[in-house]
Design a protein around this motif. Structure first.
Motif, PDB file in Angstrom:
ATOM      1  N   SER A  78      26.694   3.424  -8.418  1.00 27.83           N
ATOM      2  CA  SER A  78      27.798   3.170  -9.344  1.00 27.83           C
ATOM      3  C   SER A  78      27.382   3.578 -10.750  1.00 27.83           C
TER       4      SER A  78
ATOM      5  N   VAL B  39      24.520  -1.095  -6.528  1.00 28.92           N
ATOM      6  CA  VAL B  39      25.160  -0.951  -7.838  1.00 28.92           C
ATOM      7  C   VAL B  39      24.322  -0.011  -8.713  1.00 28.92           C
TER       8      VAL B  39
ATOM      9  N   LEU C 200      28.164  -5.997 -11.581  1.00 29.49           N
ATOM     10  CA  LEU C 200      29.472  -6.269 -10.993  1.00 29.49           C
ATOM     11  C   LEU C 200      29.517  -7.743 -10.592  1.00 29.49           C
TER      12      LEU C 200
ATOM     13  N   GLY D 202      20.554  -2.669 -11.570  1.00 33.19           N
ATOM     14  CA  GLY D 202      21.808  -3.089 -10.965  1.00 33.19           C
ATOM     15  C   GLY D 202      21.795  -4.585 -10.770  1.00 33.19           C
TER      16      GLY D 202
ATOM     17  N   HIS E 152      27.758   1.660 -13.180  1.00 31.15           N
ATOM     18  CA  HIS E 152      27.642   0.383 -13.886  1.00 31.15           C
ATOM     19  C   HIS E 152      26.293  -0.278 -13.630  1.00 31.15           C
ATOM     20  N   VAL E 153      26.036  -1.326 -14.381  1.00 30.94           N
ATOM     21  CA  VAL E 153      24.833  -2.127 -14.181  1.00 30.94           C
ATOM     22  C   VAL E 153      25.167  -3.439 -13.484  1.00 30.94           C
TER      23      VAL E 153
END
Length: 340
Positions: free
Chosen positions: A137, A133, A142, A115, A139-140
């Motif tokens: 999440s 993250v 943000l 993250g 995602h990796v």
């Protein structure tokens, strides 16, 4: 130029062949490399060493309690983010526009989960947001306002941007702005803008590695510049055999994919950690015009802390539970020099 070669830590054997072994926990940290000379005031020298020792103690306590390497990395970096002597969190440098923009990344070498966050301005501890993250999440990475909205949704502490302001960093920006106007920057001063990052790598009792890095970027940076620290593979990387956190001129760490390159040499090419670290940090990066340092740790507990600058805030703690801290290039960091 300074080279620090591996120190082999004992492994706790389980007896007969075929039975899994347990690793002796190890934690290695850095607080940035760059123009770090012995003209530092005694008070600042003492404060930096105390903070490094506190970070090592906090992170190692997690490992001794049987927690994962990712917990040790998080705990150690939070201490450094909260200390104004380092360019991360509270001590972040200012951008050209007079703002603090923070980046961080964390990676679990066992799962390859990662993250990262970039350009946040209100997150007290960016390393904790990077971990959120990774864990909460899909995602990796943000960035900016979106990362801060995610922080709010996940209970990560937000602060007023004034929290990050320190007079020392503000004066550094004013000096840089004057140099910009007169084009008078000395080479050391220009290079120093690119340094100042904190990071940690850890090996837990299960033999799992993790890495994390946090930074305020470079003094006087413009146009939303993002360096290597939050980029997985550039300034931060971990897999099942190697963990790396870099500190230096980020553009060159990005171009060489330095952290990943170092680990691939160790895990795929079977190059000893110290040699791999020296090749990437002290050969590949300088060959392109960059400089800096890194901390690296392998699954057997070997440590490498190469750097090619005047100094690097660095430290480690292993089987004896004693924190070892060093700052200057000619200072003994307690890691026995051995042939790569």
């Amino acid at each position: 130029m300074k080279f620090c070669f591996p120190f082999a830590f004992a492994m706790v054997t389980a007896g007969a062949a075929g039975i899994a072994t347990a690793a002796t926990p190890v934690l290695v940290i850095h607080g940035g490399a760059g123009v770090i000379k012995r003209d530092m005031s005694p008070a600042k020298d003492k404060a930096v060493r105390a903070a490094m020792t506190q970070a090592l103690t906090a992170g190692y306590a997690e490992l001794k309690a049987g927690k994962a390497s990712i917990d040790a990395v998080s705990a150690a970096i939070v201490v450094l983010e909260n200390d104004p002597n380092f360019n991360a969190g509270k001590g972040a440098v200012f951008t050209h526009e007079g703002k603090n923009e923070l980046d961080a990344a964390i990676m679990d070498g066992f799962t390859l989960k990662a993250g990262s966050v970039a350009g946040v301005q209100r997150v007290k501890n960016p390393i904790l947001l990077a971990r959120a993250v990774m864990e909460h999440s899909p995602h990796v990475m943000l960035a900016g306002p979106g990362a801060e909205a995610f922080a709010k949704e996940n209970g990560i502490e937000l602060v007023d941007p004034s929290y990050f302001r320190t007079d020392e960093r503000w004066q550094q920006l004013q000096k840089a702005l004057k140099e910009d106007a007169t084009k008078s920057a000395h080479a050391d001063e220009e290079t120093a803008k690119h340094f100042g990052t904190v990071g940690a790598v850890a090996l837990d009792a299960a033999g799992h590695l993790a890495a994390g890095t946090s930074t305020g970027g470079m003094t006087d940076k413009r146009w939303g510049r993002i360096g290597d620290s939050p980029l997985i593979g550039a300034g931060t990387y971990a897999n099942d055999g190697c963990a790396v956190s870099g500190t230096g001129w980020g553009e060159f760490y990005i171009r060489t994919v330095a952290a990943h390159e170092l680990c691939m040499r160790v895990t795929q090419m079977r190059v000893p950690l110290a040699r791999a670290a020296a090749e990437v940090i002290n050969q590949e990066i300088p060959a392109l015009g960059g400089n800096g340092g890194a901390i690296a740790l392998d699954s057997e507990g070997h440590i490498a802390m190469p750097f090619n600058t005047d100094g690097m805030f660095r430290g480690w703690i292993g089987a004896d539970g004693v924190p070892h801290v060093a700052i200057y290039g000619d200072e003994d960091d307690g890691v026995e020099p051995k042939a790569p």
